[in-house]
Design a protein around this motif. Sequence first.
Motif, PDB file in Angstrom:
ATOM      1  N   ASP A   1      30.096 -42.747 -17.925  1.00  0.00           N
ATOM      2  CA  ASP A   1      29.501 -43.705 -16.988  1.00  0.00           C
ATOM      3  C   ASP A   1      30.356 -43.823 -15.727  1.00  0.00           C
ATOM      4  O   ASP A   1      29.821 -43.870 -14.604  1.00  0.00           O
ATOM      5  CB  ASP A   1      29.357 -45.073 -17.653  1.00  0.00           C
ATOM      6  CG  ASP A   1      28.304 -45.086 -18.755  1.00  0.00           C
ATOM      7  OD1 ASP A   1      27.450 -44.169 -18.781  1.00  0.00           O
ATOM      8  OD2 ASP A   1      28.351 -46.001 -19.601  1.00  0.00           O
TER       9      ASP A   1
ATOM     10  N   SER B   1      21.657 -41.194 -32.704  1.00  0.00           N
ATOM     11  CA  SER B   1      22.374 -42.095 -31.799  1.00  0.00           C
ATOM     12  C   SER B   1      22.808 -41.366 -30.535  1.00  0.00           C
ATOM     13  O   SER B   1      22.679 -41.892 -29.413  1.00  0.00           O
ATOM     14  CB  SER B   1      23.587 -42.681 -32.526  1.00  0.00           C
ATOM     15  OG  SER B   1      24.405 -43.396 -31.641  1.00  0.00           O
TER      16      SER B   1
ATOM     17  N   ARG C   1      20.041 -39.711 -23.483  1.00  0.00           N
ATOM     18  CA  ARG C   1      18.755 -39.793 -22.782  1.00  0.00           C
ATOM     19  C   ARG C   1      18.599 -41.112 -22.040  1.00  0.00           C
ATOM     20  O   ARG C   1      17.915 -41.171 -21.013  1.00  0.00           O
ATOM     21  CB  ARG C   1      17.618 -39.599 -23.777  1.00  0.00           C
ATOM     22  CG  ARG C   1      17.494 -38.160 -24.271  1.00  0.00           C
ATOM     23  CD  ARG C   1      16.310 -37.991 -25.209  1.00  0.00           C
ATOM     24  NE  ARG C   1      16.159 -36.585 -25.616  1.00  0.00           N
ATOM     25  CZ  ARG C   1      15.217 -36.144 -26.447  1.00  0.00           C
ATOM     26  NH1 ARG C   1      14.343 -37.003 -26.970  1.00  0.00           N
ATOM     27  NH2 ARG C   1      15.145 -34.869 -26.759  1.00  0.00           N
ATOM     28  N   ARG C   2      19.221 -42.159 -22.536  1.00  0.00           N
ATOM     29  CA  ARG C   2      19.175 -43.436 -21.814  1.00  0.00           C
ATOM     30  C   ARG C   2      19.903 -43.330 -20.481  1.00  0.00           C
ATOM     31  O   ARG C   2      19.486 -43.929 -19.480  1.00  0.00           O
ATOM     32  CB  ARG C   2      19.783 -44.541 -22.684  1.00  0.00           C
ATOM     33  CG  ARG C   2      19.729 -45.929 -22.059  1.00  0.00           C
ATOM     34  CD  ARG C   2      20.136 -46.997 -23.057  1.00  0.00           C
ATOM     35  NE  ARG C   2      21.519 -46.846 -23.497  1.00  0.00           N
ATOM     36  CZ  ARG C   2      22.573 -47.272 -22.790  1.00  0.00           C
ATOM     37  NH1 ARG C   2      22.387 -47.844 -21.603  1.00  0.00           N
ATOM     38  NH2 ARG C   2      23.795 -47.138 -23.261  1.00  0.00           N
ATOM     39  N   ARG C   3      20.973 -42.562 -20.472  1.00  0.00           N
ATOM     40  CA  ARG C   3      21.742 -42.395 -19.240  1.00  0.00           C
ATOM     41  C   ARG C   3      21.086 -41.406 -18.267  1.00  0.00           C
ATOM     42  O   ARG C   3      21.131 -41.583 -17.066  1.00  0.00           O
ATOM     43  CB  ARG C   3      23.168 -41.947 -19.587  1.00  0.00           C
ATOM     44  CG  ARG C   3      24.008 -43.067 -20.164  1.00  0.00           C
ATOM     45  CD  ARG C   3      25.300 -42.563 -20.801  1.00  0.00           C
ATOM     46  NE  ARG C   3      26.174 -43.686 -21.138  1.00  0.00           N
ATOM     47  CZ  ARG C   3      26.028 -44.456 -22.210  1.00  0.00           C
ATOM     48  NH1 ARG C   3      25.045 -44.204 -23.066  1.00  0.00           N
ATOM     49  NH2 ARG C   3      26.847 -45.469 -22.440  1.00  0.00           N
ATOM     50  N   TRP C   4      20.527 -40.351 -18.821  1.00  0.00           N
ATOM     51  CA  TRP C   4      19.916 -39.313 -17.984  1.00  0.00           C
ATOM     52  C   TRP C   4      18.531 -38.990 -18.533  1.00  0.00           C
ATOM     53  O   TRP C   4      18.311 -37.954 -19.169  1.00  0.00           O
ATOM     54  CB  TRP C   4      20.805 -38.065 -17.964  1.00  0.00           C
ATOM     55  CG  TRP C   4      22.181 -38.347 -17.426  1.00  0.00           C
ATOM     56  CD1 TRP C   4      22.527 -38.571 -16.139  1.00  0.00           C
ATOM     57  CD2 TRP C   4      23.403 -38.446 -18.185  1.00  0.00           C
ATOM     58  NE1 TRP C   4      23.885 -38.807 -16.025  1.00  0.00           N
ATOM     59  CE2 TRP C   4      24.451 -38.741 -17.263  1.00  0.00           C
ATOM     60  CE3 TRP C   4      23.716 -38.328 -19.545  1.00  0.00           C
ATOM     61  CZ2 TRP C   4      25.767 -38.902 -17.672  1.00  0.00           C
ATOM     62  CZ3 TRP C   4      25.034 -38.500 -19.940  1.00  0.00           C
ATOM     63  CH2 TRP C   4      26.043 -38.778 -19.020  1.00  0.00           C
ATOM     64  N   PRO C   5      17.564 -39.871 -18.302  1.00  0.00           N
ATOM     65  CA  PRO C   5      16.247 -39.732 -18.944  1.00  0.00           C
ATOM     66  C   PRO C   5      15.461 -38.507 -18.509  1.00  0.00           C
ATOM     67  O   PRO C   5      14.550 -38.072 -19.226  1.00  0.00           O
ATOM     68  CB  PRO C   5      15.526 -41.025 -18.539  1.00  0.00           C
ATOM     69  CG  PRO C   5      16.245 -41.513 -17.320  1.00  0.00           C
ATOM     70  CD  PRO C   5      17.659 -41.095 -17.480  1.00  0.00           C
TER      71      PRO C   5
ATOM     72  N   ARG D   1      21.515 -38.607 -29.152  1.00  0.00           N
ATOM     73  CA  ARG D   1      20.364 -38.290 -28.315  1.00  0.00           C
ATOM     74  C   ARG D   1      19.893 -39.539 -27.558  1.00  0.00           C
ATOM     75  O   ARG D   1      19.609 -39.492 -26.354  1.00  0.00           O
ATOM     76  CB  ARG D   1      19.232 -37.739 -29.167  1.00  0.00           C
ATOM     77  CG  ARG D   1      18.029 -37.272 -28.344  1.00  0.00           C
ATOM     78  CD  ARG D   1      16.864 -36.842 -29.207  1.00  0.00           C
ATOM     79  NE  ARG D   1      17.200 -35.710 -30.066  1.00  0.00           N
ATOM     80  CZ  ARG D   1      17.361 -35.788 -31.381  1.00  0.00           C
ATOM     81  NH1 ARG D   1      17.222 -36.963 -31.985  1.00  0.00           N
ATOM     82  NH2 ARG D   1      17.655 -34.729 -32.095  1.00  0.00           N
ATOM     83  N   GLN D   2      19.832 -40.663 -28.247  1.00  0.00           N
ATOM     84  CA  GLN D   2      19.379 -41.900 -27.621  1.00  0.00           C
ATOM     85  C   GLN D   2      20.293 -42.316 -26.474  1.00  0.00           C
ATOM     86  O   GLN D   2      19.823 -42.692 -25.383  1.00  0.00           O
ATOM     87  CB  GLN D   2      19.311 -43.010 -28.674  1.00  0.00           C
ATOM     88  CG  GLN D   2      18.848 -44.360 -28.137  1.00  0.00           C
ATOM     89  CD  GLN D   2      18.832 -45.430 -29.219  1.00  0.00           C
ATOM     90  OE1 GLN D   2      19.362 -45.239 -30.308  1.00  0.00           O
ATOM     91  NE2 GLN D   2      18.236 -46.555 -28.932  1.00  0.00           N
ATOM     92  N   GLU D   3      21.604 -42.269 -26.703  1.00  0.00           N
ATOM     93  CA  GLU D   3      22.551 -42.712 -25.679  1.00  0.00           C
ATOM     94  C   GLU D   3      22.531 -41.788 -24.465  1.00  0.00           C
ATOM     95  O   GLU D   3      22.572 -42.258 -23.315  1.00  0.00           O
ATOM     96  CB  GLU D   3      23.965 -42.765 -26.271  1.00  0.00           C
ATOM     97  CG  GLU D   3      24.187 -43.871 -27.277  1.00  0.00           C
ATOM     98  CD  GLU D   3      24.184 -45.247 -26.624  1.00  0.00           C
ATOM     99  OE1 GLU D   3      24.398 -45.348 -25.403  1.00  0.00           O
ATOM    100  OE2 GLU D   3      23.954 -46.233 -27.351  1.00  0.00           O
TER     101      GLU D   3
ATOM    102  N   TYR E   1      31.340 -42.460 -23.826  1.00  0.00           N
ATOM    103  CA  TYR E   1      30.237 -42.928 -22.990  1.00  0.00           C
ATOM    104  C   TYR E   1      30.771 -43.703 -21.786  1.00  0.00           C
ATOM    105  O   TYR E   1      30.251 -43.573 -20.661  1.00  0.00           O
ATOM    106  CB  TYR E   1      29.292 -43.817 -23.803  1.00  0.00           C
ATOM    107  CG  TYR E   1      28.574 -43.112 -24.927  1.00  0.00           C
ATOM    108  CD1 TYR E   1      28.185 -41.768 -24.820  1.00  0.00           C
ATOM    109  CD2 TYR E   1      28.281 -43.785 -26.117  1.00  0.00           C
ATOM    110  CE1 TYR E   1      27.527 -41.136 -25.860  1.00  0.00           C
ATOM    111  CE2 TYR E   1      27.613 -43.152 -27.158  1.00  0.00           C
ATOM    112  CZ  TYR E   1      27.255 -41.827 -27.028  1.00  0.00           C
ATOM    113  OH  TYR E   1      26.608 -41.195 -28.056  1.00  0.00           O
TER     114      TYR E   1
END
Length: 922
Positions: free
Chosen positions: A125, A232, A238-242, A234-236, A121
């Motif tokens: 980033d 986890s 989608r948080r970066r590229w919603p 999917r969450q990470e 991650y």
Amino acid sequence: MTTQQRSDISRAATEPLREDIRLLGGILGDIVREQAGPEVFDLVERARVESFRVRRSEIDRAELATLFVDVGVDSAIPVIRAFSHFALLANLAEDLHRERRRMVHVRAGEPPQDSSLAATYAKLDAAQLDPEAVGEALSGAQVVPVITAHPTETRRRSVFEIQSRITELMHRRAHPERDPAEIDLELRRQVLALWQTALIRLSRLRIQDEIEVGLRYYDAALFEVVPRLNASLRQELRRRWPDAGLLPEPMLRTGSWIGGDRDGNPFVTADVVHRATHRASATALDRHLHDLERLEQELAMSARLVTVSPDLAALADASGDESPSRADEPYRRAIRGMRARLTETAIAILGDDTARLSSAALTDTGLDPYRAPDRLLADLGVMDASLRSHGDDVIADAHLATLRESVQAFGFHLAGLDLRQNSEVHEEVIAELFAWAGVHSDYRSLDESARVALLAAELRTPRPLTRPGTEFGERTTSELAILAAAAAAVDDIGPGAIPNCIISMCTSVSDMLEAAVLLKECGLLVPGSDRPAPNVVPLFETIEDLRGGAATLRAALAVPEYRALVDAHGGLQEVMLGYSDSNKDGGYLAANWALYRAELDLVEAARDTGIRLRLFHGRGGTVGRGGGPSYEAILAQPPGAVSGSLRITEQGEVIAAKYAQPPMARRNLEALLAATLESTLLDVEGLGADADDAYRLLDDLAERARVAYSALVHETPGFVEYFTTSTPVAEIGALNIGSRPASRKPTRAITDLRAIPWVLSWSQSRVMLPGWYGTGTAFESWVADDPARLATLTDLYERWPFFRTVLSNMAMVMAKSDMGLAARYSELVPDPDLRARVFGRITEEHARTVRMYREITGNDSLTADNPALERSIYNRFPYLEPLNHLQVELLRRYRAGDDSDLVRRGIQLTMNGLATALRNSG
């Protein structure tokens, strides 16, 4: 830093590991003395002490070997068991230490380590990626470890469970919540139980046993780890590229070959396919029922205190649950209905086998079964939305969320069972079917273009080639029955039960079309229907087939009937790459480079034809079969070869090392996911404009290595005799190791020998030949004392992940080799001239390869970049020495005519012990 300095630092950092090994070894020693008697214990101790003296060069190896020359087999077996059990316990201690060291780094606030998702991650980033590009790259993303059967993993479930209990006790001992003396006493009980439990079965392992072995890893770790990792991840992302629409489906799933891989295995039958698919389904359904039962206990919310959604209220009312005690508990009533419907699903799929479910069944409710997992997911979604509607998000995010992820990942099928068969068998069956149906009397006499035309025409018509009651030859009858069982599994469980049909030794378009016609014949493929058929997956295995793989794929996609099958899967074409037979065919460096080149060509073919390519890597446990650290191996793939999707085989003793415990499973699955994301979204090749020059150089080196390897393996007179007499390959076939025969055909040819016994035999004899032979000659002959050329190789090692991984894996396997022990095995060769000729070439190439590795990398030892392996070699490789000497002695007796049960069992135990100790030996 010198090797000695590095070793001193490593030993200081690993003192807790050594303490654990001393503790477990001491308990085992006490038990050996008590249970086997002082004479056996003294022999074990003498062997241990002398083995360490051999390592310190205080005595010659021959002196240690004399310990076992006259030992009775009744004494030899407990000695073998003692050192084999020590290997098991040392593995356990090393796994605990790796976990401990990882936590030390985390608590120290150090940056996350490579191969973890946290590190990945951070890299993503820093790259500041375009959301649209990320969404496109990860469309259809999928990572699938595929569990396969393997003859070096023969541990019984009881042994597996005792190991798990010992692991848990060692965890408790590190963080005692009760008297440490009580824990040590319980450890003693468990090690005693381990000693008194047979390591191996008396009878040959059956496929039914292998199916159960494969399934045990789900309860052990996969059920816990896979859903949480998917959530986890999917969450990470989608948080970066919603807005990228990422991962609507789970990225991480599981697969299996156990019970569907019939290439060279006559024991795979229609009944076996039924058992494999339905036992997997039972495992998944049992888990879902168990989780629903737990949810019912937890979600006791009263309608007097919360206002549920109308959909949830309707679900509760439709459950048929009229119990007064649950009248105001809508969630519990809804779950009762879901449990009842899922029970009916289990009854519909499993029939009488439903009795094997451990979860409480709810029958006679009058409710209809769930016909597909998405119906169950819809009901779980209603529950999730209702909980959130009255502020219970924290509850919805707990066990309910895990269950939803579990149903998504495992469905009702648990793991897709791949069918695999050799292209020659498909050809034989098609020929008989065509002759009977009057399509063509002699299909096998046709050239390729005529075959393709005939097969394509057959794919355009729904008419069958057979009718009920038709009698065919044994092979055709068996194949049709197996395919019918696969079709029945799809009808019972769903398309996820049989996702792929893999064609071993695929060399042509007709090989691919033959498989498609057979799928049509059993109803798994219906021309013109939107029903998804299993993927037709060519497996390119030999060096020649890898070179021609892209051309074969292009030609197949040019056939409209085949292209229609690919389009029906959204343009997805899976291709499997064989690491084992390519290595056996051309040696380590040639095979690795042929695979890289094949991937480059396949990526280009996919781009030109407009399809999505998913590669399936048929890697074994050992380096000679594509093994090695998964993270580095995936990053070493060429640009475009991963593209968000990856399937990879997991085999043998490596499965237990990776998936026997949740922390290990999470770490290894994270590595697969992390490497897939990095390979897909980042430039990891690192060659830039120098790529073409590097490719041409590897073309040259690979050919030099192939020539050197072939000169020994394929061209040396008597090499087959040397191999069969200096290794235990003959005994692998004769003893009860695995369900699969050692050879595809009843010949002595290297080409017909299965890759697993080929590699396993060289590992047992500590030569490890498939993991390095020919590479030293290639490097030495190309460099030719030219410092500039040596500098070129050093530069590639430092910049190119592929080249670095090839050399690192080679060093790992060579560190486990031992030419001194290999010399003991060479003494089993009756012909002294043959022995001297072949073994002399092996030792010369070994020394040459080690020297060139050191010159290219600048490393002063083979373990310089692998401190974990260096620790393992230091701490416990001397304990392997007695197992090798005892194996040689028992092989000598067995071949001299002593084929008693005890001698056979002793040989089998040494094989098992060495495979366990080496960890990636087959």
